[in-house]
Design a protein around this motif. Structure first.
Motif, PDB file in Angstrom:
ATOM      1  N   MET A  82       2.391  20.282  -8.434  1.00 34.26           N
ATOM      2  CA  MET A  82       2.915  19.048  -9.009  1.00 34.26           C
ATOM      3  C   MET A  82       3.669  18.249  -7.936  1.00 34.26           C
ATOM      4  SD  MET A  82       5.585  18.582 -12.170  1.00 34.26           S
ATOM      5  CE  MET A  82       6.264  16.979 -12.552  1.00 34.26           C
ATOM      6  N   THR A  83       3.356  16.982  -7.800  1.00 40.09           N
ATOM      7  CA  THR A  83       4.009  16.120  -6.827  1.00 40.09           C
ATOM      8  C   THR A  83       5.259  15.490  -7.438  1.00 40.09           C
ATOM      9  OG1 THR A  83       1.893  15.598  -5.787  1.00 40.09           O
ATOM     10  CG2 THR A  83       3.729  14.103  -5.343  1.00 40.09           C
ATOM     11  N   THR A  84       6.367  15.567  -6.744  1.00 43.95           N
ATOM     12  CA  THR A  84       7.592  14.948  -7.226  1.00 43.95           C
ATOM     13  C   THR A  84       7.543  13.440  -7.009  1.00 43.95           C
ATOM     14  OG1 THR A  84       8.724  15.174  -5.109  1.00 43.95           O
ATOM     15  CG2 THR A  84       8.913  17.020  -6.650  1.00 43.95           C
ATOM     16  N   HIS A  85       8.443  12.728  -7.681  1.00 42.39           N
ATOM     17  CA  HIS A  85       8.529  11.284  -7.464  1.00 42.39           C
ATOM     18  C   HIS A  85       8.830  10.991  -5.991  1.00 42.39           C
ATOM     19  CE1 HIS A  85       8.246  10.695 -11.695  1.00 42.39           C
ATOM     20  NE2 HIS A  85       9.443  11.175 -11.967  1.00 42.39           N
ATOM     21  N   THR A  86       9.734  11.776  -5.409  1.00 47.02           N
ATOM     22  CA  THR A  86      10.118  11.535  -4.018  1.00 47.02           C
ATOM     23  C   THR A  86       8.922  11.657  -3.089  1.00 47.02           C
ATOM     24  OG1 THR A  86      12.291  12.454  -4.539  1.00 47.02           O
ATOM     25  CG2 THR A  86      11.756  12.157  -2.210  1.00 47.02           C
ATOM     26  N   GLU A  87       8.115  12.686  -3.274  1.00 50.96           N
ATOM     27  CA  GLU A  87       6.926  12.861  -2.430  1.00 50.96           C
ATOM     28  C   GLU A  87       5.984  11.671  -2.556  1.00 50.96           C
ATOM     29  OE1 GLU A  87       5.479  17.325  -2.187  1.00 50.96           O
ATOM     30  OE2 GLU A  87       6.162  16.844  -4.209  1.00 50.96           O
ATOM     31  N   ALA A  88       5.724  11.240  -3.790  1.00 50.27           N
ATOM     32  CA  ALA A  88       4.812  10.117  -4.001  1.00 50.27           C
ATOM     33  C   ALA A  88       5.363   8.836  -3.389  1.00 50.27           C
ATOM     34  CB  ALA A  88       4.570   9.929  -5.498  1.00 50.27           C
ATOM     35  N   GLU A  89       6.661   8.639  -3.507  1.00 45.77           N
ATOM     36  CA  GLU A  89       7.272   7.426  -2.968  1.00 45.77           C
ATOM     37  C   GLU A  89       7.258   7.424  -1.447  1.00 45.77           C
ATOM     38  OE1 GLU A  89       9.913   7.162  -7.029  1.00 45.77           O
ATOM     39  OE2 GLU A  89      10.860   7.878  -5.186  1.00 45.77           O
ATOM     40  N   ILE A  90       7.489   8.584  -0.848  1.00 46.77           N
ATOM     41  CA  ILE A  90       7.411   8.686   0.610  1.00 46.77           C
ATOM     42  C   ILE A  90       5.990   8.353   1.085  1.00 46.77           C
ATOM     43  CG2 ILE A  90       7.441  10.327   2.540  1.00 46.77           C
ATOM     44  CD1 ILE A  90       9.807  11.711   1.115  1.00 46.77           C
ATOM     45  N   ALA A  91       5.008   8.904   0.396  1.00 48.86           N
ATOM     46  CA  ALA A  91       3.613   8.714   0.812  1.00 48.86           C
ATOM     47  C   ALA A  91       3.150   7.275   0.656  1.00 48.86           C
ATOM     48  CB  ALA A  91       2.701   9.640   0.014  1.00 48.86           C
ATOM     49  N   SER A  92       3.793   6.504  -0.217  1.00 53.54           N
ATOM     50  CA  SER A  92       3.358   5.133  -0.486  1.00 53.54           C
ATOM     51  C   SER A  92       3.894   4.123   0.526  1.00 53.54           C
ATOM     52  CB  SER A  92       3.809   4.714  -1.892  1.00 53.54           C
ATOM     53  OG  SER A  92       5.221   4.540  -1.946  1.00 53.54           O
ATOM     54  N   GLN A  93       4.698   4.562   1.482  1.00 57.23           N
ATOM     55  CA  GLN A  93       5.358   3.609   2.366  1.00 57.23           C
ATOM     56  C   GLN A  93       4.421   2.743   3.200  1.00 57.23           C
ATOM     57  OE1 GLN A  93       9.616   5.106   3.679  1.00 57.23           O
ATOM     58  NE2 GLN A  93       8.297   6.871   3.282  1.00 57.23           N
ATOM     59  N   PRO A  94       3.349   3.272   3.780  1.00 57.95           N
ATOM     60  CA  PRO A  94       2.479   2.375   4.555  1.00 57.95           C
ATOM     61  C   PRO A  94       1.960   1.191   3.738  1.00 57.95           C
ATOM     62  CG  PRO A  94       1.970   4.656   5.056  1.00 57.95           C
ATOM     63  CD  PRO A  94       2.925   4.689   3.896  1.00 57.95           C
ATOM     64  N   SER A  95       1.552   1.438   2.498  1.00 59.44           N
ATOM     65  CA  SER A  95       1.038   0.334   1.678  1.00 59.44           C
ATOM     66  C   SER A  95       2.153  -0.627   1.280  1.00 59.44           C
ATOM     67  CB  SER A  95       0.332   0.879   0.422  1.00 59.44           C
ATOM     68  OG  SER A  95       1.231   1.627  -0.384  1.00 59.44           O
ATOM     69  N   CYS A  96       3.344  -0.104   1.037  1.00 64.78           N
ATOM     70  CA  CYS A  96       4.480  -0.981   0.719  1.00 64.78           C
ATOM     71  C   CYS A  96       4.823  -1.876   1.911  1.00 64.78           C
ATOM     72  CB  CYS A  96       5.694  -0.146   0.321  1.00 64.78           C
ATOM     73  SG  CYS A  96       5.619   0.575  -1.333  1.00 64.78           S
ATOM     74  N   TRP A  97       4.787  -1.303   3.108  1.00 64.45           N
ATOM     75  CA  TRP A  97       5.087  -2.105   4.298  1.00 64.45           C
ATOM     76  C   TRP A  97       4.057  -3.212   4.478  1.00 64.45           C
ATOM     77  CZ3 TRP A  97       6.389   1.992   8.664  1.00 64.45           C
ATOM     78  CH2 TRP A  97       7.441   2.817   8.205  1.00 64.45           C
ATOM     79  N   GLN A  98       2.790  -2.897   4.248  1.00 62.42           N
ATOM     80  CA  GLN A  98       1.743  -3.918   4.373  1.00 62.42           C
ATOM     81  C   GLN A  98       2.014  -5.076   3.423  1.00 62.42           C
ATOM     82  OE1 GLN A  98      -1.694  -1.407   3.662  1.00 62.42           O
ATOM     83  NE2 GLN A  98      -2.267  -1.482   5.827  1.00 62.42           N
ATOM     84  N   ARG A  99       2.403  -4.751   2.211  1.00 66.06           N
ATOM     85  CA  ARG A  99       2.695  -5.799   1.229  1.00 66.06           C
ATOM     86  C   ARG A  99       3.919  -6.614   1.641  1.00 66.06           C
ATOM     87  NH1 ARG A  99       2.956  -4.895  -5.350  1.00 66.06           N
ATOM     88  NH2 ARG A  99       3.548  -7.031  -5.904  1.00 66.06           N
ATOM     89  N   ALA A 100       4.924  -5.930   2.170  1.00 63.30           N
ATOM     90  CA  ALA A 100       6.161  -6.618   2.560  1.00 63.30           C
ATOM     91  C   ALA A 100       5.930  -7.601   3.697  1.00 63.30           C
ATOM     92  CB  ALA A 100       7.208  -5.591   2.965  1.00 63.30           C
TER      93      ALA A 100
END
Length: 290
Positions: free
Chosen positions: A1-19
């Motif tokens: 099971m993936t924690t919220h923290t793990e999923a949020e860490i992994a999403s950073q490249p896509s968040c940066w692209q959007r930013a």
């Protein structure tokens, strides 16, 4: 099971692209303005990084403060407040009493920050369910870096590498960490240490890299890690390794290197039977009763 923290860490490249593709016009500090950047906890450390970058880019004098330590009476053209929750008491108190133009960056506009700041920048797509702040912090810094004219193409590529590479077992099992930075990455070193404390209750310290020889290196030794975010001063690796300690320096963009530290913090939490989504003694926002 993936924690919220793990999923949020992994999403950073896509968040940066959007930013970086959506830098707001008009709300951020203008070139030439004298700016104070404020925040609490993680937001203060991101403020430190941005302040150095903004001055280095020639955009104007920029200071960073913990919101509770803002120097009353000092003249600024704008106060930029960083607050994921939009509810932090010290930030709201400061914005309520300053006569300076104010801008806030938040993840949640339906909070008191909406009325406290004159200009509001909302990064709701980078908000987090975890108490531990990871992607919101780096996403706002990615946006701020882009606003200064930086090309973050390599930083985003480095972030993709940082979320995918296996973590060394020695880092997960280490006894102690000292995070180092130089210039704008001093704030990121402080943030890496905070993440390690929050998520895994680890013994961590953080310093400007050139200050590490002035006492803190005495803690280095077998089972202990000195971790550089950015390029290390000449000779420092050899000095640390001579103590029997481990020296970490990857060559990644310091913001991407912070991702690696976040991942190690989560891995150490699991190894200790801790839940990284809900650190002990912490809440999403510090709200003080009057």
């Amino acid at each position: 099971m993936t924690t919220h923290t793990e999923a949020e860490i992994a999403s950073q490249p896509s968040c940066w692209q959007r930013a970086v593709a959506n830098v707001p016009a008009g709300a951020l500090p203008a070139r030439g303005e004298r700016v104070a950047v404020v925040g609490c906890g993680t937001s203060w450390f991101i403020a430190m990084a941005y302040a150095v970058l903004r001055e280095r880019a020639g955009h104007g004098e920029t200071d960073a403060f913990a919101a509770s330590e803002f120097p009353e009476g000092r003249g600024y053209d704008r106060v930029l407040a960083l607050t994921r929750s939009g509810t932090t008491t010290e930030v709201l108190d400061l914005l309520g009493r300053t006569g300076t133009r104010t801008t806030a960056i938040t993840a949640d506009p339906e909070t008191p920050i909406r009325d406290a700041a004159q200009d509001l920048i909302v990064l709701d797509y980078a908000d987090e369910r975890s108490v531990v702040q990871t992607r919101f912090a780096t996403t706002q810094l990615a946006m701020l870096r882009a606003s200064l004219g930086e090309d973050l193409t390599q930083a985003i590529a480095d972030a993709e590498r940082a979320v995918a590479e296996p973590l060394p077992d020695a880092l997960v099992a280490a006894e102690q960490f000292s995070f180092l930075g130089a210039g704008w990455s001093v704030g990121l070193a402080q943030e890496a240490a905070l993440k390690m404390r929050e998520a895994s209750r680890s013994w961590t310290e953080a310093y400007p890299a050139m200050e590490y020889r002035h006492g803190p290196i005495s803690i280095a030794g077998p089972g202990r890690v000195t971790w550089m975010l950015g390029t290390a001063p000449e000779g420092l690796r050899a000095q640390v390794e001579a103590t029997g300690g481990t020296f970490v320096e990857s060559g990644l963009d310091p913001m991407a290197e912070l991702i690696r530290a976040q991942r190690v913090a989560v891995a150490r939490a699991f190894a200790r039977g801790l839940n990284p989504d809900e650190p002990m003694h912490l809440t999403r926002s510090v709200i003080l009763s009057s």
